[in-house]
Motif scaffolding. Structure first.
Motif, PDB file in Angstrom:
ATOM      1  N   LYS A 172     -72.390 -62.230  -7.326  1.00  0.00           N
ATOM      2  CA  LYS A 172     -72.572 -62.980  -6.398  1.00  0.00           C
ATOM      3  C   LYS A 172     -71.544 -63.683  -5.807  1.00  0.00           C
ATOM      4  N   ILE A 173     -71.001 -63.157  -4.655  1.00  0.00           N
ATOM      5  CA  ILE A 173     -69.876 -63.506  -4.170  1.00  0.00           C
ATOM      6  C   ILE A 173     -70.079 -63.853  -2.580  1.00  0.00           C
ATOM      7  N   GLU A 174     -69.644 -64.845  -2.026  1.00  0.00           N
ATOM      8  CA  GLU A 174     -69.903 -65.284  -0.492  1.00  0.00           C
ATOM      9  C   GLU A 174     -69.226 -64.012   0.313  1.00  0.00           C
ATOM     10  N   PRO A 175     -70.000 -63.761   1.340  1.00  0.00           N
ATOM     11  CA  PRO A 175     -69.778 -62.631   2.213  1.00  0.00           C
ATOM     12  C   PRO A 175     -68.482 -62.691   2.710  1.00  0.00           C
ATOM     13  N   GLU A 176     -67.803 -64.092   3.364  1.00  0.00           N
ATOM     14  CA  GLU A 176     -66.453 -64.323   3.752  1.00  0.00           C
ATOM     15  C   GLU A 176     -65.542 -63.732   2.609  1.00  0.00           C
ATOM     16  N   VAL A 177     -65.629 -64.176   1.370  1.00  0.00           N
ATOM     17  CA  VAL A 177     -64.735 -63.975   0.310  1.00  0.00           C
ATOM     18  C   VAL A 177     -64.811 -62.511  -0.166  1.00  0.00           C
TER      19      VAL A 177
ATOM     20  N   ALA B  30     -57.828 -57.287   1.374  1.00  0.00           N
ATOM     21  CA  ALA B  30     -56.742 -57.442   0.524  1.00  0.00           C
ATOM     22  C   ALA B  30     -56.407 -56.077  -0.408  1.00  0.00           C
ATOM     23  N   THR B  31     -57.686 -55.403  -0.820  1.00  0.00           N
ATOM     24  CA  THR B  31     -57.684 -54.095  -1.338  1.00  0.00           C
ATOM     25  C   THR B  31     -56.977 -53.167  -0.528  1.00  0.00           C
ATOM     26  N   LEU B  32     -57.464 -52.994   0.776  1.00  0.00           N
ATOM     27  CA  LEU B  32     -56.827 -52.163   1.962  1.00  0.00           C
ATOM     28  C   LEU B  32     -55.351 -52.102   2.072  1.00  0.00           C
ATOM     29  N   ILE B  33     -54.769 -53.482   1.822  1.00  0.00           N
ATOM     30  CA  ILE B  33     -53.368 -53.458   1.978  1.00  0.00           C
ATOM     31  C   ILE B  33     -52.561 -53.831   0.776  1.00  0.00           C
ATOM     32  N   HIS B  34     -53.155 -53.841  -0.265  1.00  0.00           N
ATOM     33  CA  HIS B  34     -52.754 -54.644  -1.449  1.00  0.00           C
ATOM     34  C   HIS B  34     -51.439 -53.829  -1.774  1.00  0.00           C
ATOM     35  N   ASP B  35     -51.115 -52.731  -1.299  1.00  0.00           N
ATOM     36  CA  ASP B  35     -49.749 -52.137  -1.837  1.00  0.00           C
ATOM     37  C   ASP B  35     -48.807 -52.133  -0.681  1.00  0.00           C
ATOM     38  N   ILE B  36     -48.888 -52.911   0.254  1.00  0.00           N
ATOM     39  CA  ILE B  36     -47.669 -53.197   1.400  1.00  0.00           C
ATOM     40  C   ILE B  36     -46.500 -53.306   0.825  1.00  0.00           C
ATOM     41  N   GLY B  37     -46.289 -54.162  -0.322  1.00  0.00           N
ATOM     42  CA  GLY B  37     -45.156 -54.657  -0.930  1.00  0.00           C
ATOM     43  C   GLY B  37     -44.534 -53.370  -1.380  1.00  0.00           C
ATOM     44  N   MET B  38     -44.973 -52.281  -1.355  1.00  0.00           N
ATOM     45  CA  MET B  38     -44.561 -50.802  -2.162  1.00  0.00           C
ATOM     46  C   MET B  38     -43.416 -50.266  -1.045  1.00  0.00           C
ATOM     47  N   ILE B  39     -43.647 -50.783  -0.038  1.00  0.00           N
ATOM     48  CA  ILE B  39     -42.682 -49.943   1.093  1.00  0.00           C
ATOM     49  C   ILE B  39     -41.279 -50.438   0.755  1.00  0.00           C
ATOM     50  N   SER B  40     -41.081 -51.156   0.074  1.00  0.00           N
ATOM     51  CA  SER B  40     -39.586 -51.827  -0.413  1.00  0.00           C
ATOM     52  C   SER B  40     -39.039 -50.865  -1.649  1.00  0.00           C
TER      53      SER B  40
ATOM     54  N   GLU C 155     -55.942 -63.560   1.591  1.00  0.00           N
ATOM     55  CA  GLU C 155     -55.617 -61.779   1.099  1.00  0.00           C
ATOM     56  C   GLU C 155     -54.127 -62.162   0.515  1.00  0.00           C
ATOM     57  N   ARG C 156     -53.427 -62.861   1.181  1.00  0.00           N
ATOM     58  CA  ARG C 156     -51.971 -63.030   0.560  1.00  0.00           C
ATOM     59  C   ARG C 156     -51.994 -63.502  -0.763  1.00  0.00           C
ATOM     60  N   GLU C 157     -52.870 -64.286  -1.342  1.00  0.00           N
ATOM     61  CA  GLU C 157     -52.757 -64.869  -2.445  1.00  0.00           C
ATOM     62  C   GLU C 157     -53.491 -63.580  -3.487  1.00  0.00           C
ATOM     63  N   MET C 158     -54.337 -63.162  -3.118  1.00  0.00           N
ATOM     64  CA  MET C 158     -54.935 -62.124  -3.768  1.00  0.00           C
ATOM     65  C   MET C 158     -53.949 -61.093  -4.233  1.00  0.00           C
TER      66      MET C 158
ATOM     67  N   GLY D 255     -60.139 -62.298  -6.050  1.00  0.00           N
ATOM     68  CA  GLY D 255     -59.723 -60.916  -5.369  1.00  0.00           C
ATOM     69  C   GLY D 255     -58.549 -60.216  -6.276  1.00  0.00           C
ATOM     70  N   SER D 256     -57.944 -60.901  -6.898  1.00  0.00           N
ATOM     71  CA  SER D 256     -56.906 -59.896  -7.416  1.00  0.00           C
ATOM     72  C   SER D 256     -57.446 -59.448  -8.774  1.00  0.00           C
ATOM     73  N   ARG D 257     -58.399 -59.962  -9.347  1.00  0.00           N
ATOM     74  CA  ARG D 257     -59.091 -59.519 -10.418  1.00  0.00           C
ATOM     75  C   ARG D 257     -59.870 -57.984 -10.036  1.00  0.00           C
ATOM     76  N   PHE D 258     -60.472 -58.211  -8.923  1.00  0.00           N
ATOM     77  CA  PHE D 258     -61.033 -56.879  -8.403  1.00  0.00           C
ATOM     78  C   PHE D 258     -59.874 -55.836  -8.154  1.00  0.00           C
ATOM     79  N   ILE D 259     -58.998 -56.378  -7.330  1.00  0.00           N
ATOM     80  CA  ILE D 259     -57.796 -55.227  -7.087  1.00  0.00           C
ATOM     81  C   ILE D 259     -57.138 -54.442  -8.465  1.00  0.00           C
ATOM     82  N   ALA D 260     -56.822 -55.287  -9.217  1.00  0.00           N
ATOM     83  CA  ALA D 260     -56.478 -54.868 -10.589  1.00  0.00           C
ATOM     84  C   ALA D 260     -57.171 -53.799 -11.020  1.00  0.00           C
ATOM     85  N   VAL D 261     -58.486 -54.032 -11.201  1.00  0.00           N
ATOM     86  CA  VAL D 261     -59.365 -53.042 -11.730  1.00  0.00           C
ATOM     87  C   VAL D 261     -59.330 -51.781 -10.821  1.00  0.00           C
ATOM     88  N   ALA D 262     -59.695 -51.991  -9.593  1.00  0.00           N
ATOM     89  CA  ALA D 262     -59.670 -50.673  -8.593  1.00  0.00           C
ATOM     90  C   ALA D 262     -58.345 -49.832  -8.596  1.00  0.00           C
ATOM     91  N   LYS D 263     -57.223 -50.552  -8.583  1.00  0.00           N
ATOM     92  CA  LYS D 263     -56.055 -49.738  -8.585  1.00  0.00           C
ATOM     93  C   LYS D 263     -55.767 -48.945  -9.989  1.00  0.00           C
TER      94      LYS D 263
END
Length: 199
Positions: free
Chosen positions: A49-54, A61-71, A111-114, A139-147
């Motif tokens: 049960k998470i708000e639609p906006e979140v 955030a999941t879609l772009i979470h690896d943007i920092g890997m370009i470095s 998204e940045r914080e996530m 969001g970070s917790r969901f990303i961690a599991v998905a990745k």
């Protein structure tokens, strides 16, 4: 799938970031991997049960979470063996690089914080800030599991894809340690359902 929703400026920014990822060689041009993670997170979010906006922020955030890997240089990303301490340090800077890239994009502040905290561990042993438990953005917790699931179930330069049984064991062994235990268990249940197996 509608990759993201929101105001036009936000969509344009996301499109530009995704374009940068696609332009990057090797590891980061894997659009299929990124899309699979978003699809999995979308299904996983339906169990909470998470708000639609979140929820949308988490998908973005999941879609772009690896943007920092370009470095990270290709010789590290594609290394067939174990990373050295120095190489691991370079990889661990990726969330900070991502946060710097997104710093002035106000529409993606959540998204940045996530993304910044995607490598924090539930028990506090992650990075970059050693956050623990519910102090880690949801969001970070969901990303961690998905990745983690994506990393385990896909071929890598240094090993072949792991079987589902291995993935399930890792999720359950590390729930409460690396992962939010509730999210990890829900992910394991979803994987079993997807494979038509009993948990």
């Amino acid at each position: 799938m509608d990759r993201f929703a929101g105001n036009p400026d936000e969509n344009e920014t996301l499109s530009a970031l995704i374009g940068a990822l696609h332009a990057r060689d090797a590891y980061n041009r894997d659009h299929a991997s990124r899309t699979n993670q978003v699809l999995f997170v979308t299904k996983l979010l339906k169990r909470f049960k998470i708000e639609p906006e979140v929820q949308q922020q988490i998908r973005n955030a999941t879609l772009i979470h690896d943007i920092g890997m370009i470095s990270v240089p290709d010789h590290i990303l594609l290394k067939p063996g174990r990373l050295s301490l120095d190489e691991r340090t370079v990889v661990e800077q990726a969330p900070l690089v991502a946060a710097n890239i997104l710093e002035h994009v106000k529409s993606l502040s959540a998204e940045r914080e996530m993304i910044l905290h995607q490598s924090e561990w539930w028990d506090g042993n992650g990075y970059p800030n050693g956050l623990k438990g519910r102090d880690i953005p949801i969001g970070s917790r969901f990303i961690a599991v998905a990745k983690a699931i994506d990393a385990m179930t896909r071929d890598r330069a240094y090993r072949r894809a792991r079987p589902l049984s291995y993935c399930l064991q890792e999720l359950r062994n590390n729930g409460g340690k690396q992962f939010d235990p509730t999210i990890a268990e829900a992910a394991a249940t979803l994987l079993c359902a997807r494979e038509g197996r009993m948990g």
